[in-house]
Design a protein around this motif. Structure first.
Motif, PDB file in Angstrom:
ATOM      1  N   GLU A 186       0.841  -1.217   0.000  1.00 33.42           N
ATOM      2  CA  GLU A 186       0.000   0.000   0.000  1.00 33.42           C
ATOM      3  C   GLU A 186       0.873   1.262   0.000  1.00 33.42           C
ATOM      4  O   GLU A 186       0.503   2.268  -0.593  1.00 33.42           O
ATOM      5  CB  GLU A 186      -0.973  -0.024   1.185  1.00 33.42           C
ATOM      6  N   ARG A 187       2.042   1.183   0.639  1.00 30.89           N
ATOM      7  CA  ARG A 187       2.963   2.341   0.600  1.00 30.89           C
ATOM      8  C   ARG A 187       3.523   2.541  -0.802  1.00 30.89           C
ATOM      9  O   ARG A 187       3.599   3.636  -1.307  1.00 30.89           O
ATOM     10  CB  ARG A 187       4.143   2.115   1.564  1.00 30.89           C
ATOM     11  N   ARG A 188       3.932   1.423  -1.454  1.00 33.77           N
ATOM     12  CA  ARG A 188       4.622   1.527  -2.756  1.00 33.77           C
ATOM     13  C   ARG A 188       3.647   1.719  -3.912  1.00 33.77           C
ATOM     14  O   ARG A 188       4.016   2.243  -4.950  1.00 33.77           O
ATOM     15  CB  ARG A 188       5.441   0.256  -3.026  1.00 33.77           C
ATOM     16  N   ARG A 189       2.442   1.210  -3.801  1.00 38.32           N
ATOM     17  CA  ARG A 189       1.429   1.254  -4.857  1.00 38.32           C
ATOM     18  C   ARG A 189       1.999   0.848  -6.232  1.00 38.32           C
ATOM     19  O   ARG A 189       1.988   1.638  -7.188  1.00 38.32           O
ATOM     20  CB  ARG A 189       0.782   2.652  -4.939  1.00 38.32           C
ATOM     21  N   PRO A 190       2.496  -0.411  -6.333  1.00 38.51           N
ATOM     22  CA  PRO A 190       3.062  -0.857  -7.615  1.00 38.51           C
ATOM     23  C   PRO A 190       1.984  -1.077  -8.676  1.00 38.51           C
ATOM     24  O   PRO A 190       0.813  -1.296  -8.351  1.00 38.51           O
ATOM     25  CB  PRO A 190       3.727  -2.194  -7.252  1.00 38.51           C
ATOM     26  N   ASP A 191       2.425  -1.032  -9.937  1.00 37.42           N
ATOM     27  CA  ASP A 191       1.542  -1.417 -11.049  1.00 37.42           C
ATOM     28  C   ASP A 191       1.509  -2.927 -11.196  1.00 37.42           C
ATOM     29  O   ASP A 191       0.543  -3.494 -11.684  1.00 37.42           O
ATOM     30  CB  ASP A 191       2.058  -0.810 -12.365  1.00 37.42           C
ATOM     31  N   VAL A 192       2.649  -3.568 -10.833  1.00 40.89           N
ATOM     32  CA  VAL A 192       2.750  -5.018 -10.983  1.00 40.89           C
ATOM     33  C   VAL A 192       3.522  -5.593  -9.800  1.00 40.89           C
ATOM     34  O   VAL A 192       4.498  -4.997  -9.332  1.00 40.89           O
ATOM     35  CB  VAL A 192       3.435  -5.409 -12.325  1.00 40.89           C
TER      36      VAL A 192
END
Ligand SMILES: NC(=O)c1ccc[n+]([C@@H]2O[C@H](COP(=O)([O-])OP(=O)(O)OC[C@H]3O[C@@H](n4cnc5c(N)ncnc54)[C@H](OP(=O)(O)O)[C@@H]3O)[C@@H](O)[C@H]2O)c1
Length: 313
Positions: free
Chosen positions: A59-65
């Motif tokens: 949730e901190r990084r909010r990656p696309d993948v």
């Protein structure tokens, strides 16, 4: 810029996946337990077995993948503590599916040709699996977790992976029950003038479709780039026996074939259950969907040689 989150990045396959995504310009974040020498990666000390920590991290990084490559790779421990083994494979996949759904990421699970029983080759992406080992069962249960839980999920099966371990280049490489690392083990032994016994027996995985670890990473980047979902075979174009791979390795690396021996594995340390003999995968659906061309085994070994020279030189 694509934001990628790669588990198992200090492992053999995961280090190549992280490097491939970084080479394609992605911002790559890796939850790790130990150091990694690649300065392009952002590292975070994290136990992937801790669901709350993983969800908070994603949730901190909010990656696309998210590429889930981490496994418990301790055969004896997997059998001794099956609850831990389930948690390491299936539990972590469930957690990452939940995390991916919360941030709208694509989840790519790195899986294996050992979801098949050794008689199903060439197994296609849509061939129903039939695992015969604990490892195969855990990988199939993880695949099913992706299929049922991830809003956007992909399974990227790799097989007989060859190449360089980018996080632990000095790891002692050994032949094992699968035949990942086989080319590297042979090169290490023969380059020092040592003999090498290539295993041949009816109860081992003796036929498989080699993959190049770095190319597996590139194909997974392609899956992420186009947001593809479903099952993919991220391996080379051709099945080989261990003997054929060993002999081709000698040709490509200019090594003395007379140092090769052939025989059964040493007793102990082998898989329990029925080891799949021929785990050949086909790649037609993957090539069609991704527009990729699988590498021949010779090309896999030639690229591995270039990569090895690159890191040595
Ligand atoms: N190698 C092959 O030929 C092959 C063939 C088919 C499929 N695969 C698949 O490829 C994937 C990677 O396999 P591999 O051979 O590269 O395995 P590996 O080299 O043993 O790597 C395993 C990775 O998982 C990490 N890990 C384990 N437990 C962890 C935890 N609790 N928290 C955080 N990280 C943890 C390890 O970290 P540490 O470095 O800290 O131990 C390491 O980075 C797996 O999904 C496997 O099923 C591999």
């Amino acid at each position: 810029m694509m934001r990628a989150y790669v588990t198992g990045a200090t492992g053999f396959v995961g280090s190549n996946i992280a490097a491939a995504f970084a080479a394609e310009g992605a911002d790559v974040h890796c939850p790790v337990r130990s150091d990694h020498p690649d300065p392009r990666l952002s590292l975070e000390r994290l136990d992937v077995l801790d669901p709350a920590a993983v969800i908070a991290s994603v949730e901190r990084r909010r990656p696309d993948v998210i590429v889930h490559s981490m496994i418990l790779n301790d055969h004896d421990l997997m059998y001794a503590d099956r609850r831990l083994a389930w948690q390491c494979y299936v539990g972590t996949t469930e957690t990452l599916a939940d995390a991916a759904n919360r941030v709208g990421a694509l989840l790519i699970l790195v899986s294996t040709d050992w979801v098949f029983d050794g008689t199903q080759g060439p197994a296609a992406e849509d061939t129903p699996p039939n695992p015969t080992t604990l490892y195969g069962v855990l990988k199939l249960a993880s695949e099913e977790a992706v299929r049922h839980l991830a809003t956007r999920g992909a399974v990227a099966r790799v097989s007989a992976v060859q190449g360089h371990h980018l996080a632990r280049p000095t790891t002692v490489r050994r032949q094992d029950r699968g035949f990942g690392y086989l080319a590297a083990s042979i090169v290490d032994a023969l380059a020092e003038g040592r003999t090498f016994t290539v295993w041949e027996a009816p109860d081992i995985n003796n036929v498989a479709t080699p993959s190049l670890a770095s190319e597996c990473g590139r194909v997974m980047h392609r899956i992420a780039a186009i947001g593809a979902t479903g099952v993919f075979h991220c391996c080379g174009a051709e099945p080989v026996t261990r003997r054929q791979l060993a002999e081709l390795t000698c040709d490509v690396f200019d090594l003395d074939r007379s140092l090769l021996r052939y025989g059964p594995p040493e007793p102990g340390g082998m898989e329990r259950g029925v080891v799949p003999y021929d785990t050949t995968l086909s790649t037609a659906i993957t090539s069609e969907r991704l527009g990729t061309t699988p590498l021949t085994t010779r090309l896999i070994l030639e690229r591995f040689k270039e990569e090895r020279l690159g890191t040595e030189g």
